[in-house]
Write a protein that holds these residues in place. Sequence first.
Motif, PDB file in Angstrom:
ATOM      1  N   LEU A  14       0.828  -1.205   0.000  1.00 46.65           N
ATOM      2  CA  LEU A  14       0.000   0.000   0.000  1.00 46.65           C
ATOM      3  C   LEU A  14       0.864   1.256   0.000  1.00 46.65           C
ATOM      4  O   LEU A  14       0.556   2.227  -0.694  1.00 46.65           O
ATOM      5  CB  LEU A  14      -0.950  -0.002   1.196  1.00 46.65           C
ATOM      6  CG  LEU A  14      -1.951  -1.146   1.243  1.00 46.65           C
ATOM      7  CD1 LEU A  14      -2.825  -1.026   2.481  1.00 46.65           C
ATOM      8  CD2 LEU A  14      -2.793  -1.211  -0.008  1.00 46.65           C
ATOM      9  N   ILE A  17       2.084   1.863  -3.448  1.00 44.82           N
ATOM     10  CA  ILE A  17       1.036   2.454  -4.290  1.00 44.82           C
ATOM     11  C   ILE A  17       0.930   3.949  -4.027  1.00 44.82           C
ATOM     12  O   ILE A  17       0.848   4.748  -4.969  1.00 44.82           O
ATOM     13  CB  ILE A  17      -0.321   1.749  -4.060  1.00 44.82           C
ATOM     14  CG1 ILE A  17      -0.277   0.332  -4.641  1.00 44.82           C
ATOM     15  CG2 ILE A  17      -1.469   2.552  -4.692  1.00 44.82           C
ATOM     16  CD1 ILE A  17      -1.503  -0.505  -4.311  1.00 44.82           C
ATOM     17  N   LEU A  95      -6.087  -0.421  -6.564  1.00 44.59           N
ATOM     18  CA  LEU A  95      -5.855  -1.798  -6.114  1.00 44.59           C
ATOM     19  C   LEU A  95      -6.358  -2.833  -7.117  1.00 44.59           C
ATOM     20  O   LEU A  95      -6.171  -4.027  -6.913  1.00 44.59           O
ATOM     21  CB  LEU A  95      -6.519  -2.013  -4.745  1.00 44.59           C
ATOM     22  CG  LEU A  95      -5.866  -1.223  -3.606  1.00 44.59           C
ATOM     23  CD1 LEU A  95      -6.799  -1.121  -2.412  1.00 44.59           C
ATOM     24  CD2 LEU A  95      -4.534  -1.850  -3.215  1.00 44.59           C
ATOM     25  N   HIS A  97      -9.438  -3.668  -7.851  1.00 46.29           N
ATOM     26  CA  HIS A  97     -10.536  -4.479  -7.325  1.00 46.29           C
ATOM     27  C   HIS A  97     -11.635  -4.739  -8.347  1.00 46.29           C
ATOM     28  O   HIS A  97     -12.437  -5.653  -8.159  1.00 46.29           O
ATOM     29  CB  HIS A  97     -11.113  -3.837  -6.065  1.00 46.29           C
ATOM     30  CG  HIS A  97     -10.190  -3.951  -4.893  1.00 46.29           C
ATOM     31  ND1 HIS A  97     -10.371  -3.230  -3.744  1.00 46.29           N
ATOM     32  CD2 HIS A  97      -9.083  -4.710  -4.689  1.00 46.29           C
ATOM     33  CE1 HIS A  97      -9.407  -3.529  -2.879  1.00 46.29           C
ATOM     34  NE2 HIS A  97      -8.603  -4.413  -3.444  1.00 46.29           N
ATOM     35  N   GLN A 137     -10.899  -6.624   0.794  1.00 47.42           N
ATOM     36  CA  GLN A 137     -10.804  -5.536  -0.175  1.00 47.42           C
ATOM     37  C   GLN A 137     -11.280  -4.224   0.428  1.00 47.42           C
ATOM     38  O   GLN A 137     -10.679  -3.171   0.186  1.00 47.42           O
ATOM     39  CB  GLN A 137     -11.609  -5.870  -1.431  1.00 47.42           C
ATOM     40  CG  GLN A 137     -10.969  -6.953  -2.274  1.00 47.42           C
ATOM     41  CD  GLN A 137     -11.877  -7.408  -3.400  1.00 47.42           C
ATOM     42  OE1 GLN A 137     -13.093  -7.504  -3.232  1.00 47.42           O
ATOM     43  NE2 GLN A 137     -11.288  -7.699  -4.543  1.00 47.42           N
ATOM     44  N   GLU A 140      -8.556  -3.038   2.810  1.00 49.58           N
ATOM     45  CA  GLU A 140      -7.408  -2.563   2.059  1.00 49.58           C
ATOM     46  C   GLU A 140      -7.698  -1.189   1.428  1.00 49.58           C
ATOM     47  O   GLU A 140      -6.868  -0.280   1.485  1.00 49.58           O
ATOM     48  CB  GLU A 140      -7.074  -3.596   0.985  1.00 49.58           C
ATOM     49  CG  GLU A 140      -5.767  -3.404   0.280  1.00 49.58           C
ATOM     50  CD  GLU A 140      -5.484  -4.548  -0.673  1.00 49.58           C
ATOM     51  OE1 GLU A 140      -4.332  -4.996  -0.673  1.00 49.58           O
ATOM     52  OE2 GLU A 140      -6.384  -4.971  -1.431  1.00 49.58           O
ATOM     53  N   LEU A 144      -5.828   2.314   2.338  1.00 51.26           N
ATOM     54  CA  LEU A 144      -5.175   3.111   1.301  1.00 51.26           C
ATOM     55  C   LEU A 144      -5.768   4.524   1.264  1.00 51.26           C
ATOM     56  O   LEU A 144      -5.029   5.507   1.153  1.00 51.26           O
ATOM     57  CB  LEU A 144      -5.289   2.426  -0.066  1.00 51.26           C
ATOM     58  CG  LEU A 144      -4.592   3.136  -1.230  1.00 51.26           C
ATOM     59  CD1 LEU A 144      -3.124   3.432  -0.932  1.00 51.26           C
ATOM     60  CD2 LEU A 144      -4.716   2.294  -2.494  1.00 51.26           C
TER      61      LEU A 144
END
Length: 173
Positions: A14, A17, A95, A97, A137, A140, A144
């Motif tokens: 993370l 990113i 991410l 997703h 998810q 996360e 983030l």
Amino acid sequence: MRISRPSRRPSNHLRRIVAEMGIPVPWNRDQLIGGVAARRGRPIHLVPVSHALVQGGHSGLWLARAEDDVILYATGMSDVHATHIICHELAHMELGHDRDTIGDTSVDSTVLSVAAPSVDTTGVVKMLGRSNYSNDQEYEAELLATLIMAGRRVTTGGDTTGDARVSRMLGTF
């Protein structure tokens, strides 16, 4: 009460990113969105909507359309709260997703059409809201978004009294 965290990728992922996102200094939400759009190779549009959309527990919703992305977010909240919701949806994008989820079936397309009449829903490939992501998810994406927002607080010269606490908290993830 201790909150157990779900199994997921390491937090270094993370942080990487966030570094790759190049969060604008000074903070600029439009530039942040533009950077994510450039990395995705498609425009991202923000559409404020009434609370009619959020009755199912959504405060934000990502519409992945054939040619672009649309982030819907509820009106009537502070700019900071709206920005956090937008960052949460951007986090799902960063991410990836959308590759691992099914379309959201908890949002009624009729309600969506009423809440966001300016949004053409015919090209929607997926509606991505809270109900179609796994808990991992969501965790996360929220983490983030928090990392992104921590950068906002520092670069806008806002209240930095909590920065040490934020750093300690984020260091535990």
